[in-house]
Design a protein around this motif. Sequence first.
Motif, PDB file in Angstrom:
ATOM      1  N   THR A 131      45.986  37.001  35.828  1.00 52.24           N
ATOM      2  CA  THR A 131      45.862  37.127  37.276  1.00 52.24           C
ATOM      3  C   THR A 131      44.941  38.281  37.663  1.00 52.24           C
ATOM      4  OG1 THR A 131      47.870  38.475  37.305  1.00 52.24           O
ATOM      5  CG2 THR A 131      48.132  36.117  37.690  1.00 52.24           C
ATOM      6  N   PHE A 132      44.468  38.233  38.910  1.00 51.79           N
ATOM      7  CA  PHE A 132      43.529  39.216  39.446  1.00 51.79           C
ATOM      8  C   PHE A 132      43.979  39.669  40.821  1.00 51.79           C
ATOM      9  CE2 PHE A 132      41.344  36.356  36.612  1.00 51.79           C
ATOM     10  CZ  PHE A 132      40.490  37.163  35.878  1.00 51.79           C
ATOM     11  N   ARG A 133      43.475  40.809  41.226  1.00 51.78           N
ATOM     12  CA  ARG A 133      43.679  41.237  42.611  1.00 51.78           C
ATOM     13  C   ARG A 133      43.022  40.209  43.539  1.00 51.78           C
ATOM     14  NH1 ARG A 133      44.544  46.889  42.797  1.00 51.78           N
ATOM     15  NH2 ARG A 133      45.786  47.428  40.956  1.00 51.78           N
ATOM     16  N   SER A 134      43.592  40.021  44.717  1.00 49.69           N
ATOM     17  CA  SER A 134      43.060  39.046  45.660  1.00 49.69           C
ATOM     18  C   SER A 134      41.593  39.318  45.970  1.00 49.69           C
ATOM     19  CB  SER A 134      43.879  39.077  46.954  1.00 49.69           C
ATOM     20  OG  SER A 134      43.371  38.168  47.892  1.00 49.69           O
TER      21      SER A 134
ATOM     22  N   SER B 286      39.182  39.654  44.018  1.00 49.92           N
ATOM     23  CA  SER B 286      38.587  40.631  43.114  1.00 49.92           C
ATOM     24  C   SER B 286      38.516  40.073  41.698  1.00 49.92           C
ATOM     25  CB  SER B 286      39.427  41.922  43.119  1.00 49.92           C
ATOM     26  OG  SER B 286      39.058  42.778  42.054  1.00 49.92           O
TER      27      SER B 286
ATOM     28  N   ARG C 157      39.001  42.203  39.246  1.00 50.16           N
ATOM     29  CA  ARG C 157      39.742  43.211  38.496  1.00 50.16           C
ATOM     30  C   ARG C 157      41.027  42.610  37.974  1.00 50.16           C
ATOM     31  NH1 ARG C 157      41.802  49.122  40.822  1.00 50.16           N
ATOM     32  NH2 ARG C 157      42.808  49.806  38.882  1.00 50.16           N
TER      33      ARG C 157
ATOM     34  N   ASP D  82      44.674  41.997  36.815  1.00 52.79           N
ATOM     35  CA  ASP D  82      45.970  42.536  37.215  1.00 52.79           C
ATOM     36  C   ASP D  82      46.702  43.031  35.974  1.00 52.79           C
ATOM     37  OD1 ASP D  82      48.617  42.922  38.158  1.00 52.79           O
ATOM     38  OD2 ASP D  82      48.258  41.474  39.756  1.00 52.79           O
TER      39      ASP D  82
ATOM     40  N   ARG E 165      35.258  36.836  37.133  1.00 52.38           N
ATOM     41  CA  ARG E 165      36.583  36.847  36.527  1.00 52.38           C
ATOM     42  C   ARG E 165      36.537  36.393  35.063  1.00 52.38           C
ATOM     43  NH1 ARG E 165      40.435  34.618  41.541  1.00 52.38           N
ATOM     44  NH2 ARG E 165      40.605  36.666  42.575  1.00 52.38           N
TER      45      ARG E 165
ATOM     46  N   ARG F 205      43.544  28.499  41.047  1.00 52.82           N
ATOM     47  CA  ARG F 205      42.960  29.812  40.702  1.00 52.82           C
ATOM     48  C   ARG F 205      43.397  30.155  39.288  1.00 52.82           C
ATOM     49  NH1 ARG F 205      45.075  30.833  45.951  1.00 52.82           N
ATOM     50  NH2 ARG F 205      46.799  32.038  45.061  1.00 52.82           N
TER      51      ARG F 205
END
Length: 330
Positions: A227-230, A232, A234, A236, A280, A322
Amino acid sequence: MAAPALAEDNPFAPGWTLNPLGSTLGFQSVKNGTKVEMNNIATFGGHIAPDGMAEVQIALDSIDTHIDLRNVRMRFLFFETFKFPTATVTAKVDPLVLEGLKDGPRTFAVLPFTLTLHGVTKEMSAPISITQLGPDTVAVASVGVIPVVAEDFALTEGVAKLEDAAKVKLLPVGSVSFDWIFTRDGAAPMVAALTTGADAAKETRGAFDAEACATRFDTLSQAGNITFRSGSARLDVAGSAVLDTLLDVVTRCPEMKIEIGGHTDDVGPDAANLALSEARAAAVAAYLAERGAGADRLTPKGYGEAAPLLPNDSAENRARNRRIEFKILD
């Protein structure tokens, strides 16, 4: 034959250790309404302290369904062992449950216990039998089966993932049974400590063959735990456990070149989604390469919103779209 330690003031002194030799732990699952499948857990360990406090730890990576593909799906999609590697059973055993052994080699009781599974702790109880096998050995076994409901342990999503992956319908409850041998401390050599991860997993050691590699990359694609920051690229922190599992698989498939595919939902401009998916995928590749996976074996690629798993018509479906997927390249 005298009951174990009943002649002493403390029947649990000096402590009792779960002996894996001769002990079993299994569960039944039901698919498509009528097909019952028998599964085992290979690695577990436990102890009863002198005060009667008992704890058993269960290594969920050691699940054995007798089929490698099912083992991998159970670990990655259902139990999520990269985040929750063990289940723990604790109980305070009342010395009175042993009173029946004064009159014979076996007695029965209903034992309250606490089960911690998949990050959830729940109070439960189960009928058990206690059988004296010798002055320093007892068997503690379930009487019948113990139902474990998926919803009670936040495993409903895991059931759905298994159903999607295997194209089956699963009963959202498992039936657990056990037969554990306990040996008085000091009466026999101490057993090895509980192992988890690759040391416990029912799988080939060292490098995987091509089929095993394909199974693991496909299952990790379905897990949906990177997962990633919304908005972003980056990573998680919550996804680091599955990334480390992915790193282990990449390392153990040394001949494979892997495409890391990034996918988004349809929220936002097409071009922005494509760029985000590329970033990503590159972030995952960088994470693996920095830890020795070999950058020349990793090909990050962004697909944007072009290849959804499901229609982008609900928040749940968009979340599934996603994702990061893995493909073995020729």
